[in-house]
Design a protein around this motif. Structure first.
Motif, mmCIF file in Angstrom:
data_model
loop_
_atom_site.group_PDB
_atom_site.id
_atom_site.type_symbol
_atom_site.label_atom_id
_atom_site.label_comp_id
_atom_site.label_asym_id
_atom_site.label_seq_id
_atom_site.Cartn_x
_atom_site.Cartn_y
_atom_site.Cartn_z
ATOM 1 N N GLY A 52 -0.039 18.298 -6.081
ATOM 2 C CA GLY A 52 0.527 17.290 -7.181
ATOM 3 C C GLY A 52 0.222 15.526 -6.946
ATOM 4 O O GLY A 52 0.871 14.935 -7.352
ATOM 5 N N LEU A 53 -0.467 15.420 -5.816
ATOM 6 C CA LEU A 53 -1.279 14.454 -5.576
ATOM 7 C C LEU A 53 -2.078 13.882 -7.629
ATOM 8 O O LEU A 53 -2.007 12.382 -7.500
ATOM 9 N N VAL A 54 -2.328 14.987 -7.878
ATOM 10 C CA VAL A 54 -3.540 14.346 -8.986
ATOM 11 C C VAL A 54 -3.363 15.886 -9.879
ATOM 12 O O VAL A 54 -2.576 16.641 -9.784
ATOM 13 N N GLU B 49 -0.970 10.681 -9.090
ATOM 14 C CA GLU B 49 0.162 11.440 -9.565
ATOM 15 C C GLU B 49 1.242 10.826 -8.166
ATOM 16 O O GLU B 49 1.074 11.388 -7.146
ATOM 17 N N ALA B 50 1.174 9.449 -8.607
ATOM 18 C CA ALA B 50 1.869 8.933 -7.013
ATOM 19 C C ALA B 50 2.963 8.700 -6.406
ATOM 20 O O ALA B 50 3.493 9.039 -4.946
ATOM 21 N N GLU B 51 3.602 10.070 -7.170
ATOM 22 C CA GLU B 51 4.836 9.954 -6.965
ATOM 23 C C GLU B 51 5.410 10.819 -5.004
ATOM 24 O O GLU B 51 5.962 10.891 -4.652
ATOM 25 N N ARG B 52 3.723 11.917 -5.004
ATOM 26 C CA ARG B 52 4.369 12.533 -4.092
ATOM 27 C C ARG B 52 4.235 12.053 -2.901
ATOM 28 O O ARG B 52 4.655 12.584 -1.696
ATOM 29 N N LEU B 53 3.122 10.863 -2.982
ATOM 30 C CA LEU B 53 3.240 9.865 -1.560
ATOM 31 C C LEU B 53 4.516 9.227 -0.848
ATOM 32 O O LEU B 53 4.469 8.943 -0.531
ATOM 33 N N ALA C 255 -10.101 5.831 -5.342
ATOM 34 C CA ALA C 255 -10.578 5.943 -6.594
ATOM 35 C C ALA C 255 -10.457 5.631 -8.397
ATOM 36 O O ALA C 255 -9.918 5.777 -8.629
ATOM 37 N N LEU C 256 -9.044 7.455 -7.694
ATOM 38 C CA LEU C 256 -8.004 7.262 -8.682
ATOM 39 C C LEU C 256 -6.977 6.484 -8.643
ATOM 40 O O LEU C 256 -6.193 5.856 -9.818
ATOM 41 N N LEU C 257 -7.134 5.161 -7.670
ATOM 42 C CA LEU C 257 -5.720 4.426 -7.493
ATOM 43 C C LEU C 257 -6.005 3.070 -8.506
ATOM 44 O O LEU C 257 -5.367 2.728 -9.606
ATOM 45 N N GLU C 258 -7.859 2.958 -9.402
ATOM 46 C CA GLU C 258 -7.883 2.166 -9.470
ATOM 47 C C GLU C 258 -8.503 3.132 -11.297
ATOM 48 O O GLU C 258 -8.013 1.784 -12.345
#
Length: 115
Positions: free
Chosen positions: A53-55, A69-73, A20-23
């Motif tokens: 750290g994902l959000v 916060e997609a960097e952790r992905l 959902a936060l991706l949108e």
């Protein structure tokens, strides 16, 4: 405090929240709408995502808005990369096999049997 990203992503509710936060960024209330769990449970999951750290959260007046916060992905991507290479190779092998079977042993036709 940072937690293991794989443990965080093991929970389907948290994966759903990340999707959902991706949108776009959302408030807790927006994220709770349409889910089988209530606002307090969504808040708990968001706190886990923030600690990992994902959000990240941002205060806007009386509300908190949550952002991906997609960097952790990248950790997940780095781990999955060899598997992606493996599956691409398997899919190529399958395609080659299917292409070979589609051609068949002998597709040439003869005029035998025709009058």
């Amino acid at each position: 405090m940072s937690t293991d990203v794989f443990s965080v992503l093991a929970n389907p509710v948290r994966r759903d929240i990340l999707t959902a936060l991706l949108e776009r960024p959302h408030t807790v209330t927006e994220l709770a709408e349409g889910r089988a769990i209530g606002r307090p449970a969504v808040s708990e999951h968001l706190q886990v995502l923030v600690r990992s750290g994902l959000v990240r959260d941002e205060r806007r007046g009386q509300h908190r808005v949550y952002h991906l916060e997609a960097e952790r992905l990248r950790e997940v991507d780095d781990w999955l990369h060899p598997f992606e290479h493996y599956w691409r190779g398997r899919m190529r092998a399958l395609r080659d096999l299917l292409d070979t079977d589609a051609v068949g042993p002998d597709t040439t036709s003869t005029d035998e049997g025709r009058s």
